[in-house]
Scaffold this motif. Structure first.
Motif: not given
Length: 213
Positions: A138-154
Protein backbone atom coordinates in the motif's frame (compact mmCIF):
# COMPACT_ATOMS: atom_id res chain seq x y z
CA UNK A 1 22.00 -28.56 5.08
CA UNK A 2 18.25 -28.98 5.70
CA UNK A 3 15.67 -27.31 3.52
CA UNK A 4 14.12 -25.66 6.58
CA UNK A 5 17.43 -24.01 7.38
CA UNK A 6 17.91 -22.85 3.78
CA UNK A 7 14.40 -21.43 3.48
CA UNK A 8 14.58 -19.62 6.81
CA UNK A 9 18.01 -18.24 6.00
CA UNK A 10 16.72 -16.99 2.65
CA UNK A 11 13.88 -15.16 4.43
CA UNK A 12 16.44 -13.50 6.72
CA UNK A 13 18.39 -12.25 3.68
CA UNK A 14 15.21 -10.90 2.08
CA UNK A 15 14.34 -9.01 5.24
CA UNK A 16 17.82 -7.50 5.42
CA UNK A 17 17.35 -6.15 1.90
CA UNK A 18 13.89 -4.81 2.76
CA UNK A 19 15.14 -3.06 5.90
CA UNK A 20 18.03 -1.50 3.97
CA UNK A 21 15.78 -0.18 1.20
CA UNK A 22 13.16 1.18 3.59
CA UNK A 23 15.80 2.86 5.73
CA UNK A 24 17.26 4.42 2.60
CA UNK A 25 13.87 5.98 1.94
CA UNK A 26 12.89 6.89 5.50
CA UNK A 27 16.12 8.39 6.81
CA UNK A 28 16.23 11.23 4.31
CA UNK A 29 12.99 13.04 5.04
CA UNK A 30 12.95 15.80 4.19
CA UNK A 31 15.54 15.31 1.43
CA UNK A 32 18.94 16.74 2.40
CA UNK A 33 21.05 15.73 -0.57
CA UNK A 34 21.06 16.45 -4.28
CA UNK A 35 20.36 12.82 -5.24
CA UNK A 36 18.19 11.23 -2.57
CA UNK A 37 14.58 12.36 -2.91
CA UNK A 38 11.35 10.68 -3.93
CA UNK A 39 10.11 13.34 -6.36
CA UNK A 40 11.19 16.68 -7.80
CA UNK A 41 9.46 19.62 -9.44
CA UNK A 42 10.80 22.96 -10.52
CA UNK A 43 10.59 24.40 -7.01
CA UNK A 44 10.52 21.47 -4.57
CA UNK A 45 12.19 18.18 -3.79
CA UNK A 46 9.88 15.81 -1.97
CA UNK A 47 10.73 13.12 0.54
CA UNK A 48 8.43 10.80 2.46
CA UNK A 49 7.71 13.11 5.39
CA UNK A 50 9.05 16.43 4.20
CA UNK A 51 10.23 18.58 1.31
CA UNK A 52 13.04 20.89 0.34
CA UNK A 53 12.28 24.35 -1.04
CA UNK A 54 14.86 24.88 -3.76
CA UNK A 55 14.38 28.65 -4.03
CA UNK A 56 14.51 29.29 -0.27
CA UNK A 57 17.01 26.48 0.44
CA UNK A 58 14.87 25.42 3.35
CA UNK A 59 13.99 21.95 4.70
CA UNK A 60 10.48 21.35 6.02
CA UNK A 61 9.02 18.34 7.84
CA UNK A 62 5.28 17.95 7.56
CA UNK A 63 2.62 16.55 9.85
CA UNK A 64 0.67 13.97 7.86
CA UNK A 65 -2.50 14.76 9.77
CA UNK A 66 -2.46 18.48 8.92
CA UNK A 67 -0.12 19.10 5.99
CA UNK A 68 -1.52 19.39 2.46
CA UNK A 69 0.53 19.23 -0.70
CA UNK A 70 -2.01 21.48 -2.38
CA UNK A 71 -0.99 24.33 -0.02
CA UNK A 72 2.46 24.56 -1.63
CA UNK A 73 2.93 27.28 -4.19
CA UNK A 74 4.01 25.07 -7.05
CA UNK A 75 3.43 25.97 -10.68
CA UNK A 76 3.59 22.31 -11.74
CA UNK A 77 0.22 21.22 -13.11
CA UNK A 78 0.91 17.84 -14.68
CA UNK A 79 0.25 15.73 -11.57
CA UNK A 80 -1.61 12.51 -12.38
CA UNK A 81 -3.96 12.93 -9.40
CA UNK A 82 -6.01 15.90 -8.32
CA UNK A 83 -4.90 18.04 -5.37
CA UNK A 84 -7.58 16.59 -3.08
CA UNK A 85 -6.63 13.01 -3.95
CA UNK A 86 -2.96 13.67 -3.33
CA UNK A 87 -3.74 15.23 0.05
CA UNK A 88 -5.79 12.19 1.06
CA UNK A 89 -3.32 9.58 -0.19
CA UNK A 90 -0.45 11.37 1.53
CA UNK A 91 -1.68 9.92 4.84
CA UNK A 92 -0.86 6.42 3.57
CA UNK A 93 2.84 7.27 3.78
CA UNK A 94 2.64 6.34 7.47
CA UNK A 95 2.49 2.70 6.35
CA UNK A 96 6.14 2.93 5.32
CA UNK A 97 7.49 3.03 8.90
CA UNK A 98 4.97 0.32 9.83
CA UNK A 99 6.37 -1.95 7.10
CA UNK A 100 9.88 -1.21 8.38
CA UNK A 101 8.96 -2.16 11.97
CA UNK A 102 7.17 -5.35 10.90
CA UNK A 103 10.12 -6.33 8.71
CA UNK A 104 12.53 -5.80 11.60
CA UNK A 105 10.34 -7.92 13.90
CA UNK A 106 10.07 -10.67 11.30
CA UNK A 107 13.83 -10.53 10.73
CA UNK A 108 14.47 -11.24 14.41
CA UNK A 109 11.83 -13.96 14.49
CA UNK A 110 13.34 -15.66 11.45
CA UNK A 111 16.77 -15.62 13.05
CA UNK A 112 15.25 -17.72 15.79
CA UNK A 113 13.26 -19.68 13.22
CA UNK A 114 16.46 -20.91 11.55
CA UNK A 115 16.90 -23.33 14.45
CA UNK A 116 13.24 -23.55 15.47
CA UNK A 117 11.26 -26.58 14.28
CA UNK A 118 7.81 -25.64 15.60
CA UNK A 119 5.14 -24.96 13.01
CA UNK A 120 3.22 -22.65 15.33
CA UNK A 121 6.25 -20.36 15.51
CA UNK A 122 6.59 -20.16 11.73
CA UNK A 123 2.83 -19.69 11.40
CA UNK A 124 3.12 -16.58 13.56
CA UNK A 125 6.08 -15.44 11.45
CA UNK A 126 3.89 -15.92 8.37
CA UNK A 127 1.25 -13.58 9.78
CA UNK A 128 3.88 -10.89 10.44
CA UNK A 129 5.29 -11.34 6.92
CA UNK A 130 1.84 -10.95 5.36
CA UNK A 131 1.18 -7.77 7.34
CA UNK A 132 4.57 -6.36 6.33
CA UNK A 133 3.87 -7.20 2.69
CA UNK A 134 0.47 -5.51 2.77
CA UNK A 135 1.83 -2.39 4.48
CA UNK A 136 4.72 -2.15 2.01
CA UNK A 137 2.43 -2.75 -0.97
CA UNK A 138 0.00 0.00 0.00
CA UNK A 139 2.84 2.39 0.86
CA UNK A 140 4.59 1.79 -2.46
CA UNK A 141 1.40 2.13 -4.47
CA UNK A 142 0.40 5.47 -2.99
CA UNK A 143 3.96 6.78 -2.99
CA UNK A 144 4.12 6.30 -6.75
CA UNK A 145 0.59 7.65 -7.27
CA UNK A 146 1.00 10.80 -5.17
CA UNK A 147 4.24 11.85 -6.85
CA UNK A 148 3.45 10.67 -10.39
CA UNK A 149 4.83 11.60 -12.89
CA UNK A 150 7.75 13.15 -10.95
CA UNK A 151 8.90 9.97 -9.19
CA UNK A 152 12.62 9.30 -8.87
CA UNK A 153 14.61 6.11 -8.31
CA UNK A 154 13.95 6.36 -4.58
CA UNK A 155 10.28 5.71 -5.17
CA UNK A 156 10.68 3.03 -7.83
CA UNK A 157 12.98 0.85 -5.72
CA UNK A 158 10.13 0.38 -3.27
CA UNK A 159 8.59 -2.00 -5.80
CA UNK A 160 11.49 -4.37 -5.17
CA UNK A 161 10.85 -4.02 -1.43
CA UNK A 162 7.31 -5.28 -1.88
CA UNK A 163 8.53 -8.13 -4.10
CA UNK A 164 11.07 -9.21 -1.47
CA UNK A 165 8.36 -9.26 1.19
CA UNK A 166 6.10 -11.32 -1.08
CA UNK A 167 8.99 -13.78 -1.46
CA UNK A 168 9.27 -14.05 2.33
CA UNK A 169 5.59 -15.02 2.49
CA UNK A 170 6.01 -17.88 0.00
CA UNK A 171 9.25 -19.07 1.61
CA UNK A 172 7.64 -19.12 5.05
CA UNK A 173 4.75 -21.16 3.66
CA UNK A 174 7.32 -23.60 2.27
CA UNK A 175 8.92 -23.87 5.71
CA UNK A 176 5.57 -24.73 7.30
CA UNK A 177 4.82 -27.33 4.63
CA UNK A 178 8.24 -28.92 5.05
CA UNK A 179 7.81 -29.14 8.82
CA UNK A 180 4.35 -30.64 8.34
CA UNK A 181 5.77 -33.25 5.96
CA UNK A 182 8.48 -34.22 8.44
CA UNK A 183 5.93 -34.48 11.24
CA UNK A 184 3.73 -36.71 9.10
CA UNK A 185 6.58 -39.07 8.27
CA UNK A 186 7.08 -39.70 12.00
CA UNK A 187 3.46 -40.74 12.54
CA UNK A 188 3.12 -44.55 12.87
CA UNK A 189 0.30 -46.47 11.17
CA UNK A 190 -0.47 -43.74 8.66
CA UNK A 191 -4.03 -44.01 7.31
CA UNK A 192 -4.43 -45.61 3.91
CA UNK A 193 -6.32 -42.71 2.31
CA UNK A 194 -3.25 -40.43 2.58
CA UNK A 195 -1.10 -40.58 -0.50
CA UNK A 196 2.23 -41.45 1.07
CA UNK A 197 0.80 -44.11 3.39
CA UNK A 198 1.91 -47.70 3.03
CA UNK A 199 -0.54 -49.76 0.96
CA UNK A 200 -2.84 -52.16 2.73
CA UNK A 201 -1.31 -55.65 3.15
CA UNK A 202 -2.34 -58.24 0.59
CA UNK A 203 -4.52 -60.93 2.20
CA UNK A 204 -2.91 -64.34 2.41
CA UNK A 205 -4.91 -67.37 1.24
CA UNK A 206 -4.25 -70.94 2.21
CA UNK A 207 -3.22 -73.39 -0.56
CA UNK A 208 -6.06 -75.24 -2.33
CA UNK A 209 -7.08 -78.44 -0.69
CA UNK A 210 -5.62 -77.75 2.72
CA UNK A 211 -8.59 -75.94 4.22
CA UNK A 212 -9.96 -77.65 7.33
CA UNK A 213 -13.68 -77.62 8.17
Amino acid sequence: MSSVFCLSFRVVIFHLLVIALLLLTMLDCPPRTDKQFAAETGKYKFGIFGYYDISKKQHMVWNLGQFKLSDLEDSTSDWKLSADQRDQFLKCFSLGPLALVLSAVSFLMNLIGICCRFRCWHAFVLVVNILAFLASGVFTTFLLLVYAPHNTWLGWIQISTTCFLLATVFNTISVIRELARRQYEKVPNKPYYLGSADPAPTPQYAPYGTTKY
